[in-house]
Design a protein around this motif. Structure first.
Motif, short mmCIF file in Angstrom:
data_model
loop_
_atom_site.label_atom_id
_atom_site.label_comp_id
_atom_site.label_asym_id
_atom_site.label_seq_id
_atom_site.Cartn_x
_atom_site.Cartn_y
_atom_site.Cartn_z
N GLY A 192 0.80 -1.21 0.00
CA GLY A 192 0.00 0.00 0.00
C GLY A 192 0.83 1.27 0.00
O GLY A 192 2.00 1.28 -0.37
N LEU A 193 0.21 2.35 0.48
CA LEU A 193 0.77 3.69 0.39
C LEU A 193 1.39 4.13 1.71
O LEU A 193 0.86 3.87 2.79
CB LEU A 193 -0.36 4.67 0.02
N THR A 194 2.54 4.82 1.61
CA THR A 194 3.17 5.42 2.78
C THR A 194 3.83 6.71 2.34
O THR A 194 3.88 7.02 1.14
CB THR A 194 4.19 4.46 3.43
N ARG A 195 4.34 7.50 3.28
CA ARG A 195 5.00 8.75 2.91
C ARG A 195 5.95 9.18 4.02
O ARG A 195 5.87 8.71 5.16
CB ARG A 195 3.99 9.86 2.63
N VAL A 196 6.87 10.09 3.67
CA VAL A 196 7.81 10.63 4.64
C VAL A 196 7.96 12.12 4.34
O VAL A 196 8.02 12.52 3.17
CB VAL A 196 9.17 9.89 4.56
N PRO A 197 8.00 12.99 5.36
CA PRO A 197 8.28 14.40 5.10
C PRO A 197 9.73 14.60 4.72
O PRO A 197 10.56 13.69 4.89
CB PRO A 197 7.94 15.08 6.43
N ASP A 198 10.07 15.78 4.22
CA ASP A 198 11.42 15.96 3.69
C ASP A 198 12.50 16.07 4.77
O ASP A 198 13.68 16.20 4.45
CB ASP A 198 11.49 17.15 2.74
N CYS A 199 12.10 15.95 6.05
CA CYS A 199 13.10 15.78 7.11
C CYS A 199 13.61 14.34 7.15
O CYS A 199 14.61 14.04 7.80
CB CYS A 199 12.50 16.13 8.46
N PHE A 200 12.91 13.42 6.47
CA PHE A 200 13.23 12.00 6.48
C PHE A 200 13.29 11.47 7.91
O PHE A 200 14.21 10.74 8.29
CB PHE A 200 14.53 11.72 5.72
N CYS A 201 12.28 11.84 8.69
CA CYS A 201 12.21 11.42 10.10
C CYS A 201 11.67 10.00 10.24
O CYS A 201 12.26 9.18 10.94
CB CYS A 201 11.30 12.37 10.89
N ARG A 202 10.56 9.73 9.58
CA ARG A 202 9.93 8.41 9.73
C ARG A 202 8.88 8.24 8.64
O ARG A 202 8.12 9.15 8.35
CB ARG A 202 9.26 8.29 11.10
N TRP A 203 8.87 7.04 8.01
CA TRP A 203 7.77 6.71 7.12
C TRP A 203 6.49 6.63 7.94
O TRP A 203 6.50 6.13 9.07
CB TRP A 203 8.01 5.37 6.43
#
Length: 309
Positions: A192-203
């Protein structure tokens, strides 16, 4: 040595990636459509031109009526372009590495410094910065280049879903104010779908609110109308003119979201493997569906088959 040939060093996750690739081939043999003589197809818009990549690169500048065929820099698994720089095309290669064209696919150069060996499953260019690239390496992780592909470095491990790391099958950079720095990196995976902010903190799962709220909340309940559970998300596209408008290609069809991926609805029920949206018109969509490349000029209400399959 061919200038696109990547080094043979074993990456820190190569064995895991190889095993995962074999298992995916066994359980999902028909998820990707063919282009040319059997290669997995990749799809993108470069301005008005439609690009279809596989063993060769096909380009149409007249809405799919006619096609020109160009030599590809290798078997192409992924294509991405940028609204702000016409002619800039990135290709992710099955044999490893990224190739870059600055003339719409006519000529290519290698851009693999710092990338591990392994197929490049997915690519994205940052929506606000055409010099910032992202590449997902099968069995390894998410890499980024801040200098137009001259150098790459690990940005993030692969998403951890259902007790295992999962390879991104597709990436898209989405310009939403809810992300840190205004950017989210969305990934489609086998689950399925996931995302991460551009800080690359956590999916994280897609949910309402901004990135910091999501990080503080930890695991959040799924949205009311998500994409089908545990179905591979094979392709994602974001509309640059209306960034909250997303499109997704799944075996169950083409899906769309008007709110950055919180709520989804199905717009076509034919099995799909790739989707792209025109950089200046969110209603102009291209999709590989049912073994054909189809176009919609009305946001997916109606579709017309092109002359290429």
């Amino acid at each position: 040595m061919n200038r696109f040939e990547t080094h043979k060093a074993v990456s820190r996750r190569r064995l895991l990636g190889t095993a995962f690739g074999l298992s995916m081939a066994a359980i999902m043999p028909n998820l990707a459509f063919a282009a040319g003589n059997g290669a997995k197809a990749a799809l993108a818009f470069d301005g008005d031109a439609i690009l279809l990549g596989g063993d060769v690169l096909r380009i149409s500048s007249d809405g799919g009526k006619t096609w020109a065929e160009h030599a590809a820099p290798g078997q192409v698994l992924a294509l991405t372009t940028h609204r702000g720089q016409a002619g800039l095309v990135l290709a992710g290669l099955a044999k490893g590495g990224v190739a870059i064209s600055e003339d719409g696919g006519a000529t290519w150069r290698s851009a693999a410094q710092g990338l591990p060996g392994g197929p490049v499953n997915a690519l994205a260019i940052a929506s606000r910065d055409p010099e910032l690239f992202y590449a997902a390496i099968q069995g390894d992780g998410l890499y980024k280049s801040e200098d137009s592909g001259a150098n790459w470095a690990l940005a993030m491990d692969r998403p951890w879903l259902n007790e295992a790391e999962r390879d991104p099958l597709t990436l898209v950079s989405v310009d939403l104010e809810t992300g840190m720095g205004g950017i989210w990196i969305y990934a489609g995976t086998e689950l399925g779908l996931t995302r991460v902010p551009d800080c690359f903190c956590r999916w994280q799962d897609v949910q309402p609110g901004n990135a910091m709220d999501a990080l503080v909340a930890g695991d959040a309940p799924p949205p009311e109308n998500p994409l089908p559970a545990a179905e591979p998300v094979l392709s994602l596209a974001s509309s640059p003119t209306v960034p909250e408008r997303l499109y997704a290609a799944l075996a169950s069809g083409i899906w769309t979201s008007a709110d950055g991926g919180v709520v989804w609805q199905r717009m076509a029920e034919t099995p799909a493997s790739a989707v792209a949206v025109h950089p200046e018109d969110e209603r102009y969509i291209a999709a590989l569906m049912g073994g054909n490349l189809k176009l919609s000029r009305d946001g997916g209400t109606t579709w017309t088959a092109t002359s290429v399959v």
